[in-house]
Design a protein around this motif. Structure first.
Motif, short mmCIF file in Angstrom:
data_model
loop_
_atom_site.label_atom_id
_atom_site.label_comp_id
_atom_site.label_asym_id
_atom_site.label_seq_id
_atom_site.Cartn_x
_atom_site.Cartn_y
_atom_site.Cartn_z
N LYS A 72 0.84 -1.21 0.00
CA LYS A 72 0.00 0.00 0.00
C LYS A 72 0.87 1.25 0.00
CE LYS A 72 -4.10 -2.01 2.09
NZ LYS A 72 -5.03 -2.00 3.23
N ASN A 73 1.98 1.21 0.73
CA ASN A 73 2.90 2.35 0.75
C ASN A 73 3.52 2.57 -0.63
OD1 ASN A 73 4.32 4.50 2.02
ND2 ASN A 73 6.14 3.18 2.07
N LEU A 74 3.90 1.47 -1.30
CA LEU A 74 4.44 1.59 -2.66
C LEU A 74 3.41 2.23 -3.60
CD1 LEU A 74 6.27 -1.79 -3.41
CD2 LEU A 74 7.26 0.50 -3.46
N ILE A 75 2.19 1.76 -3.51
CA ILE A 75 1.13 2.29 -4.37
C ILE A 75 0.94 3.78 -4.11
CG2 ILE A 75 -1.35 2.20 -4.87
CD1 ILE A 75 -1.14 -0.86 -4.34
N LYS A 76 0.91 4.14 -2.84
CA LYS A 76 0.73 5.55 -2.49
C LYS A 76 1.89 6.39 -3.02
CE LYS A 76 0.04 8.61 1.43
NZ LYS A 76 -0.08 8.72 2.88
N THR A 77 3.11 5.86 -2.89
CA THR A 77 4.30 6.57 -3.35
C THR A 77 4.30 6.70 -4.87
OG1 THR A 77 5.55 5.71 -1.48
CG2 THR A 77 6.82 6.55 -3.32
N ARG A 78 4.01 5.61 -5.56
CA ARG A 78 4.07 5.61 -7.03
C ARG A 78 2.90 6.33 -7.69
NH1 ARG A 78 8.92 4.92 -7.53
NH2 ARG A 78 9.82 2.87 -7.37
N PHE A 79 1.71 6.20 -7.11
CA PHE A 79 0.52 6.75 -7.76
C PHE A 79 -0.12 7.88 -6.97
CE2 PHE A 79 0.90 2.66 -9.87
CZ PHE A 79 0.76 3.05 -11.18
N GLY A 80 0.64 8.49 -6.07
CA GLY A 80 0.10 9.59 -5.29
C GLY A 80 -0.41 10.73 -6.15
N ASP A 81 0.29 11.00 -7.27
CA ASP A 81 -0.15 12.06 -8.17
C ASP A 81 -0.79 11.48 -9.43
OD1 ASP A 81 2.14 11.01 -9.32
OD2 ASP A 81 2.81 12.94 -10.10
N GLY A 82 -1.15 10.22 -9.40
CA GLY A 82 -1.74 9.55 -10.55
C GLY A 82 -3.03 10.20 -11.01
N HIS A 83 -3.78 10.73 -10.07
CA HIS A 83 -5.04 11.39 -10.43
C HIS A 83 -4.80 12.55 -11.39
CE1 HIS A 83 -9.23 12.35 -10.01
NE2 HIS A 83 -8.93 13.59 -9.69
N SER A 84 -3.75 13.31 -11.18
CA SER A 84 -3.47 14.44 -12.06
C SER A 84 -3.11 13.96 -13.46
CB SER A 84 -2.37 15.33 -11.49
OG SER A 84 -1.14 14.62 -11.43
N ARG A 85 -2.39 12.83 -13.56
CA ARG A 85 -2.04 12.29 -14.88
C ARG A 85 -3.28 11.81 -15.61
NH1 ARG A 85 3.02 9.49 -12.46
NH2 ARG A 85 1.34 8.52 -11.34
N PHE A 86 -4.21 11.17 -14.88
CA PHE A 86 -5.44 10.72 -15.50
C PHE A 86 -6.28 11.91 -15.95
CE2 PHE A 86 -4.52 6.83 -13.00
CZ PHE A 86 -4.43 5.96 -14.07
N LYS A 87 -6.28 12.98 -15.16
CA LYS A 87 -7.01 14.19 -15.55
C LYS A 87 -6.38 14.81 -16.80
CE LYS A 87 -8.98 16.90 -12.45
NZ LYS A 87 -9.15 17.84 -11.32
N GLU A 88 -5.05 14.82 -16.86
CA GLU A 88 -4.36 15.36 -18.03
C GLU A 88 -4.70 14.54 -19.27
OE1 GLU A 88 0.21 16.12 -19.66
OE2 GLU A 88 -0.10 15.21 -17.71
N GLU A 89 -4.70 13.23 -19.14
CA GLU A 89 -5.01 12.35 -20.27
C GLU A 89 -6.46 12.53 -20.69
OE1 GLU A 89 -5.40 9.38 -23.05
OE2 GLU A 89 -6.59 9.31 -21.23
N HIS A 90 -7.35 12.68 -19.72
CA HIS A 90 -8.77 12.91 -20.02
C HIS A 90 -8.95 14.23 -20.78
CE1 HIS A 90 -13.10 12.65 -19.56
NE2 HIS A 90 -13.09 13.88 -19.12
N ALA A 91 -8.27 15.27 -20.34
CA ALA A 91 -8.35 16.57 -21.02
C ALA A 91 -7.80 16.47 -22.45
CB ALA A 91 -7.59 17.63 -20.23
#
Length: 156
Positions: A72-91
């Motif tokens: 869970k810590n790895l996921i948080k570290t690796r994808f903590g800003d993942g939401h912004s990348r998905f938003k960028e891709e969606h835009a």
């Protein structure tokens, strides 16, 4: 020689496939964006109620509490800003869609948007691959073998 030809063929196919990903992502099923109306599939890597979820492929591995916490810590570290990348891709997809259905259509701009989308997808795939490997290294030898067997079932 065969390896070089194979690599060129494979890379061309891979680039074509990755280039088409934004177009397939724009196609929505007639009954709504996500089956069951829930969160998108990659949401499992985001936070839900403040907690990161484990990937489904780990459910049958009988992880220890420490392994779960480390993953869970790895996921948080690796994808903590993942939401912004998905938003960028969606835009980016929205911009491509708007351009496609516009009187101002420009093939060069479309190609540039597709290249940017391809770069985003490649980066996300690379990060996911690194995360998977780091998770794999946290598993015991027995768990690794069990995981390989489970993954093998899906490849057929």
């Amino acid at each position: 020689m065969f390896i070089i030809i194979f690599e060129e063929f494979f890379m061309k196919k891979l680039v074509l496939l990755i280039g088409l990903l934004p177009l397939t992502a724009m196609a929505e099923p007639p009954h709504g964006r996500h089956h069951g109306g829930g969160k998108p599939p990659m949401h499992m890597f985001g936070e839900a109620g403040g907690e990161h979820h484990l990937p489904p492929f780990l459910k049958k591995l009988d992880l220890s509490e420490k392994q779960e916490a480390d993953i869970k810590n790895l996921i948080k570290t690796r994808f903590g800003d993942g939401h912004s990348r998905f938003k960028e891709e969606h835009a980016l997809r929205a911009e491509l869609r708007a351009l496609s259905f516009s009187a101002d259509y420009d093939e060069e701009k479309t190609k540039a948007l597709l290249e940017k989308s391809t770069a985003i997808h490649q980066q996300m795939a690379l990060e996911k691959s690194k995360l998977d490997h780091e998770i794999f290294t946290l598993l015991t030898a027995e768990q690794q073998e069990k995981l390989k067997a489970e993954i093998g079932k899906f490849e057929h």
